[in-house]
Design a protein around this motif. Structure first.
Motif, PDB file in Angstrom:
ATOM      1  N   LEU A 143       6.718   4.470  -5.772  1.00 19.81           N
ATOM      2  CA  LEU A 143       6.545   3.027  -6.231  1.00 19.81           C
ATOM      3  C   LEU A 143       6.719   3.142  -8.009  1.00 19.81           C
ATOM      4  N   GLY A 144       7.283   1.885  -8.412  1.00 16.04           N
ATOM      5  CA  GLY A 144       7.236   1.813  -9.930  1.00 16.04           C
ATOM      6  C   GLY A 144       5.570   1.318 -10.465  1.00 16.04           C
ATOM      7  N   ASP A 145       5.354   1.405 -11.613  1.00  9.02           N
ATOM      8  CA  ASP A 145       4.058   0.885 -12.174  1.00  9.02           C
ATOM      9  C   ASP A 145       4.134  -0.660 -12.384  1.00  9.02           C
ATOM     10  N   GLY A 146       5.299  -1.157 -12.851  1.00  5.46           N
ATOM     11  CA  GLY A 146       5.355  -2.388 -12.877  1.00  5.46           C
ATOM     12  C   GLY A 146       5.514  -3.209 -11.525  1.00  5.46           C
ATOM     13  N   ASP A 173       5.601   6.237 -10.165  1.00  8.68           N
ATOM     14  CA  ASP A 173       6.063   6.437 -11.538  1.00  8.68           C
ATOM     15  C   ASP A 173       5.433   5.613 -12.474  1.00  8.68           C
ATOM     16  N   ARG A 174       4.485   6.398 -13.219  1.00  8.25           N
ATOM     17  CA  ARG A 174       3.846   5.579 -14.156  1.00  8.25           C
ATOM     18  C   ARG A 174       4.422   5.864 -15.534  1.00  8.25           C
ATOM     19  N   ASN A 175       5.513   5.269 -16.002  1.00  8.11           N
ATOM     20  CA  ASN A 175       6.202   5.488 -17.163  1.00  8.11           C
ATOM     21  C   ASN A 175       5.777   4.320 -18.290  1.00  8.11           C
ATOM     22  N   HIS A 176       4.828   3.432 -17.654  1.00  6.10           N
ATOM     23  CA  HIS A 176       4.414   2.423 -18.728  1.00  6.10           C
ATOM     24  C   HIS A 176       5.269   0.964 -19.413  1.00  6.10           C
ATOM     25  N   VAL A 186       2.574  -7.124 -20.196  1.00  3.06           N
ATOM     26  CA  VAL A 186       3.334  -7.994 -19.131  1.00  3.06           C
ATOM     27  C   VAL A 186       2.277  -8.530 -18.116  1.00  3.06           C
ATOM     28  N   CYS A 187       1.552  -7.432 -17.573  1.00  2.00           N
ATOM     29  CA  CYS A 187       0.357  -7.801 -16.505  1.00  2.00           C
ATOM     30  C   CYS A 187      -0.245  -6.507 -16.409  1.00  2.00           C
ATOM     31  N   ASP A 188      -1.091  -6.185 -17.296  1.00  2.00           N
ATOM     32  CA  ASP A 188      -1.732  -4.602 -17.085  1.00  2.00           C
ATOM     33  C   ASP A 188      -2.108  -4.226 -15.700  1.00  2.00           C
ATOM     34  N   PRO A 189      -1.425  -3.008 -15.002  1.00  2.00           N
ATOM     35  CA  PRO A 189      -2.375  -2.763 -14.110  1.00  2.00           C
ATOM     36  C   PRO A 189      -3.352  -1.845 -14.304  1.00  2.00           C
TER      37      PRO A 189
END
Length: 276
Positions: A143-146, A173-176, A186-189
């Motif tokens: 998964l992407g972090d976004g 994939d935590r690339n921020h 954008v929408c902080d996870p």
């Protein structure tokens, strides 16, 4: 440079070349997840057979962040699922290598993906099916972090924990960064690992560019089987390996021009070959 590091470098070379040739694509998030895919496909973390892509004994891999298809295509080509030369047909009319993975077109692609948020649900369903059939295989999902801003991700997380799907391993994939900027803006996870833990998952944190650490973490997650699913939060750099792309949201979905391609290949230690 180790054999796996060389493989990852060559995959990055193929990614920037194919996206430049296509004139479109997603280099940033493809480059950030290369080492994860290298660990999965070439580090012994995942059972698969390029000569028999539908082998019943295979582990399953689902690319939830489907826009990173160039990274998956590079891994599959290097593994022998199809000729490496075919990578240069990315996004071209009639190509099997579409902008997002198509399981009807390409061997080694388990399921068509691209609509963000859906991949973990599909993976959880596949894991539930294998568990019901008493099969030992593991399902991996990247998964992407976004993407973790999507509500469906957390519905799937809740379902997987409720069903005790310890044959499911998610990798974030935590690339921020995402297409519109920093995920925090954008929408902080927030703390992604803590969120998965709150949903009942086992959580491991790993340097997403340390291939030996990734191999160890993936093998450990696969072997854990503690009655709950496991997530690896892989800390990565968007655009990894290409200096002017690293940490730049603008390279989420933009192809390099000829001059930028040459610079990218120089960063990666590869010379551009005329006619390729």
């Amino acid at each position: 440079m180790t054999e796996l590091e060389r493989r990852a470098r060559d995959m990055r070379v193929d990614i920037v070349r194919m996206i430049a040739e296509a004139g479109s694509g997603h280099p940033g998030g493809s480059l950030s997840c290369v080492d994860i895919l290298c660990a999965l496909y070439f580090g012994g973390a995942m059972e698969h057979d390029p000569q028999n892509p539908r082998w019943e004994g295979r582990d399953r891999f689902i690319l939830a962040k489907g826009h990173a298809a160039p990274a998956l295509y590079a891994a599959l080509a290097h593994a022998g699922y199809f000729p490496r030369e075919e990578l240069m047909t990315l996004r071209k009319l009639g190509s099997r290598l579409q902008g997002h993975p198509d399981s009807n077109q390409l061997p080694g692609v388990e399921v068509s993906t691209g609509s963000l948020g859906q991949g973990l649900s599909i993976a959880a369903g596949a894991a539930a099916g294998l568990a019901l059939d008493g099969k030992p295989q593991t399902v991996f999902a990247l998964l992407g972090d976004g993407e973790c801003q999507e509500g469906q991700v957390w519905e799937a997380a809740m379902f997987a924990a409720h069903r005790g799907l310890d044959n499911l391993v998610a990798i974030v994939d935590r690339n921020h960064l995402q297409i519109d900027g920093d995920t925090a803006d954008v929408c902080d996870p927030g703390d992604v690992g803590a969120k998965f833990a709150a949903f009942g998952w086992s959580v491991r944190e790993v340097d997403g560019h340390d291939i030996p650490a990734l191999v160890e973490a993936l093998r450990a997650a696969k072997a854990e089987r503690a009655g709950r699913p496991c997530v690896l939060v892989a800390h990565t750099v968007k655009g990894k390996g290409v200096s002017f792309m690293e940490g730049q949201a603008g390279w989420h979905g933009k192809a390099p021009n000829a001059e930028q391609l040459a610079a990218a290949l120089a960063d990666l230690g590869a010379a551009e070959k005329k006619g390729e």
